[in-house]
Design a protein around this motif. Structure first.
Motif, PDB file in Angstrom:
ATOM      1  N   ARG A  12       0.844  -1.195   0.000  1.00 34.90           N
ATOM      2  CA  ARG A  12       0.000   0.000   0.000  1.00 34.90           C
ATOM      3  C   ARG A  12       0.884   1.252   0.000  1.00 34.90           C
ATOM      4  O   ARG A  12       1.108   1.844  -1.029  1.00 34.90           O
ATOM      5  CB  ARG A  12      -0.967  -0.044   1.206  1.00 34.90           C
ATOM      6  CG  ARG A  12      -2.173   0.854   1.043  1.00 34.90           C
ATOM      7  CD  ARG A  12      -1.905   2.297   1.400  1.00 34.90           C
ATOM      8  NE  ARG A  12      -1.540   2.493   2.789  1.00 34.90           N
ATOM      9  CZ  ARG A  12      -1.057   3.642   3.244  1.00 34.90           C
ATOM     10  NH1 ARG A  12      -0.894   4.680   2.454  1.00 34.90           N
ATOM     11  NH2 ARG A  12      -0.722   3.762   4.522  1.00 34.90           N
ATOM     12  N   ASP A  13       1.488   1.604   1.137  1.00 36.30           N
ATOM     13  CA  ASP A  13       2.319   2.811   1.165  1.00 36.30           C
ATOM     14  C   ASP A  13       3.567   2.601   0.314  1.00 36.30           C
ATOM     15  O   ASP A  13       4.035   3.524  -0.371  1.00 36.30           O
ATOM     16  CB  ASP A  13       2.712   3.145   2.612  1.00 36.30           C
ATOM     17  CG  ASP A  13       2.671   4.633   2.886  1.00 36.30           C
ATOM     18  OD1 ASP A  13       2.792   5.401   1.922  1.00 36.30           O
ATOM     19  OD2 ASP A  13       2.533   5.036   4.053  1.00 36.30           O
ATOM     20  N   HIS A 201       3.527   4.736  12.585  1.00 33.59           N
ATOM     21  CA  HIS A 201       3.693   4.689  11.127  1.00 33.59           C
ATOM     22  C   HIS A 201       4.598   5.866  10.771  1.00 33.59           C
ATOM     23  O   HIS A 201       4.145   7.010  10.757  1.00 33.59           O
ATOM     24  CB  HIS A 201       2.303   4.820  10.500  1.00 33.59           C
ATOM     25  CG  HIS A 201       2.293   4.909   9.012  1.00 33.59           C
ATOM     26  ND1 HIS A 201       1.793   3.897   8.219  1.00 33.59           N
ATOM     27  CD2 HIS A 201       2.693   5.888   8.154  1.00 33.59           C
ATOM     28  CE1 HIS A 201       1.881   4.243   6.952  1.00 33.59           C
ATOM     29  NE2 HIS A 201       2.417   5.456   6.882  1.00 33.59           N
ATOM     30  N   HIS A 203       7.467   8.010   8.494  1.00 32.93           N
ATOM     31  CA  HIS A 203       8.092   8.251   7.192  1.00 32.93           C
ATOM     32  C   HIS A 203       9.515   8.762   7.381  1.00 32.93           C
ATOM     33  O   HIS A 203       9.888   9.224   8.449  1.00 32.93           O
ATOM     34  CB  HIS A 203       7.228   9.205   6.361  1.00 32.93           C
ATOM     35  CG  HIS A 203       6.091   8.472   5.697  1.00 32.93           C
ATOM     36  ND1 HIS A 203       6.208   7.903   4.469  1.00 32.93           N
ATOM     37  CD2 HIS A 203       4.843   8.173   6.131  1.00 32.93           C
ATOM     38  CE1 HIS A 203       5.073   7.298   4.150  1.00 32.93           C
ATOM     39  NE2 HIS A 203       4.219   7.449   5.150  1.00 32.93           N
ATOM     40  N   ASN A 237       9.158   4.632   3.969  1.00 31.11           N
ATOM     41  CA  ASN A 237       8.629   4.311   5.298  1.00 31.11           C
ATOM     42  C   ASN A 237       9.745   3.657   6.118  1.00 31.11           C
ATOM     43  O   ASN A 237      10.824   3.375   5.590  1.00 31.11           O
ATOM     44  CB  ASN A 237       7.480   3.288   5.151  1.00 31.11           C
ATOM     45  CG  ASN A 237       6.234   3.901   4.554  1.00 31.11           C
ATOM     46  OD1 ASN A 237       6.241   4.390   3.450  1.00 31.11           O
ATOM     47  ND2 ASN A 237       5.149   3.877   5.300  1.00 31.11           N
TER      48      ASN A 237
END
Ligand code: KIV
Ligand code: ZN
Length: 508
Positions: A12-13, A201, A203, A237
């Motif tokens: 996804r990311d 989560h 980055h 990420n």
């Protein structure tokens, strides 16, 4: 010792990284490898974003039974309904709802008041909860929001039924002590926090995604969201392999564990790099080509005497093969298929036939066929299975006197044979010009790179090409012992991906 939930968002990311688009079969192959890695949660996609994403999530939900399969949704009813449609066949389905929570997002992007966001968050968690018990909620850009407001949202969504609250550092702005402080603040100030798992989560815009994630685990988070090779939006990420190996290697400090089968890390890293076209930098921690190689004489001497002198991890624990198994022209179809499966690729029928024929051809040219060669053939086989235009024939003349000329024959989706020839500044330029003329889709070539898969003059050459069309980047790859053929395959592959995306969006 607490067990940390590893939530993988490569599909996804990770796939949101510019040029990283994967097709459905590639996503399924990666999901199978993530299952072998034993991740706890696979975020398989964002179903409302495109019909292709919806289909990929649906397929993964049907086929992958052990981990939780999660689908992302904005805090919008249609998104949540679509996410549920995609994951409902999973053994363990999860819906992940998100909405921006920082003032900067709220004022400039959403144009909503804090109270409205709070209300929507509550309502959308209740909606997702009607479908499944397992609901995750993320207040996006939490690291730039006012902590007190984050406490309020977290309390409200837990009250509404969220079982995981994920705190994103969406733009990679946080610094470890500060981000850990936010997590600790949530533990201290949210009265119902013991009814949910805190997730993070992070980055990597400041190169701190792993550091922020690890600090959060020390301060109360129990789920970490990460991607293989750290791929993802912008700078990426938190890298799964770095988070997992830090927890394992410094168990003395963290007193935490994960369920990850670390021996599958290297394979997962190779596969994601192979299929997305994102190379792993040589000095990348854990999985880079130099991560366990010692150049200095003093270090080499130490490692020979006792590896722990300069190696904090045994490379075998992450599945780096001591030496690659070699196959040759006498190896049969069965052994080839087995080797492919061990490397994580499940090829059958026509795809297997094609890859095996390519293997035999390679084994004739090259005495020893290594795992890296086989990975490259498997990826080429997968690319061929989703072709729109097929490169049928290619001939090039070039040299220091002649004018580089390429003639190409393509087979169009309707079976029509298309042929043309062109001159170019060099053979690759000539090849791209003909293919461009035959396919006729406007695009700009933004990147061309070539590397050999293994050492040796007879090695396979892998070409990576990125093209841009209407602001979107598409990556194409091609592999062949002839680098001009590899270039033609890579360019055709990039155009095929562009055409597949355009077709899917027309259908959607
Ligand atoms: O970075 C982010 O905030 C996200 C959310 C959707 C969790 O990816
Ligand atoms: Zn993200």
């Amino acid at each position: 010792m607490d067990k940390i939930i590893i939530f993988d968002t490569t599909l996804r990311d990770g796939e949101q990284a510019a040029g990283g688009t994967l097709n459905i079969q590639e996503k399924l192959d990666i999901a199978k490898q993530l299952e072998k890695l034993n991740v706890d949660v696979i975020e398989a996609g964002f179903p409302i974003s495109s019909p292709g994403d919806f289909e990929a999530v649906r397929l993964i939900a049907k086929e992958i039974r052990t981990p939780v399969i999660c689908a992302l949704a904005r805090a919008i009813p249609q998104d949540i309904d679509r996410a549920w449609e995609a994951v409902k066949e999973a053994e363990h389905p999860r819906i992940h709802v998100f909405i921006s929570a920082s003032d900067v997002h709220r004022i400039y992007q959403l144009k909503k008041s804090r109270e409205e966001i709070l209300q929507t968050s509550r309502e959308m968690v209740i909606r997702a909860k009607q479908y499944t018990d397992d609901v995750e909620f993320s207040p996006m850009d939490a690291s730039r929001a006012e902590p007190k407001y984050i406490y309020q949202i977290v309390e409200a969504v837990i009250d509404a039924g969220a079982t995981t609250v994920n705190i994103p550092d969406t733009v990679g702005y946080a610094i470890p002590g500060e981000f850990g402080g936010l997590i600790e603040g949530i533990c201290r100030n949210v009265p119902n926090i013991n009814q949910a798992i805190i997730s993070v989560h992070c980055h990597n815009d400041l190169g701190l995604a792993v550091a922020n994630s690890l600090e959060s685990l020390r301060r109360g988070a129990r789920q970490v969201e990460c991607t293989i090779n750290g791929i993802g939006e912008r700078a990426g990420n938190a890298s799964l392999e770095e988070v997992v190996m830090a927890i394992k290697t410094r168990e003395d400090l963290f007193n935490l564990s994960t369920g990850i089968n670390t021996k599958q890390i290297y394979r997962a890293s190779r596969m994601v790099s192979e299929l997305t076209g994102f190379s792993v930098q040589p000095n990348k921690a854990i999985v880079g080509a130099n991560a366990f190689s010692h150049e200095s004489g003093i270090h080499q001497d130490g490692v020979i005497k006792m590896p722990i002198t300069y190696e904090i991890m045994d490379p075998r624990t992450v599945g780096i093969p001591a030496s690659s198994l070699v196959m040759g022209k006498l190896s049969g179809r069965h052994a080839f298929k087995e080797r492919l499966a061990e490397l994580g690729y499940s090829l059958d029928g026509e795809d297997l036939n094609r890859a095996f024929a390519a293997f035999k051809e390679l084994a004739d040219k090259k005495r020893e066929v290594t795992d890296r060669d086989i990975e490259s053939l498997a990826a080429e086989g997968l690319r061929a299975s989703s072709e729109v235009y097929h490169l049928d024939r290619l001939q090039v003349t070039c040299g220091d006197r002649g004018i580089p000329t390429a003639s190409v024959r393509l087979i169009a989706p309707d079976g029509q044979i298309l042929a043309d020839a062109a001159l170019g500044a060099g053979p690759v330029d000539a090849v791209c010009k003909v293919i461009d003329r035959l396919v006729g889709v406007p695009n700009v070539l933004t990147e061309f790179s070539i590397k050999s898969v293994t050492e040796g003059i007879d090695a396979i050459g892998e070409v990576l090409i990125r093209i841009e069309s209407e602001g979107v980047t598409y990556t194409g790859r091609g592999a062949d012992t002839d680098i001009i053929v590899a270039s033609a395959k890579a360019y055709t592959n990039a155009l095929n991906r562009l055409l597949a995306v355009k077709k899917a969006s027309r259908q959607g």
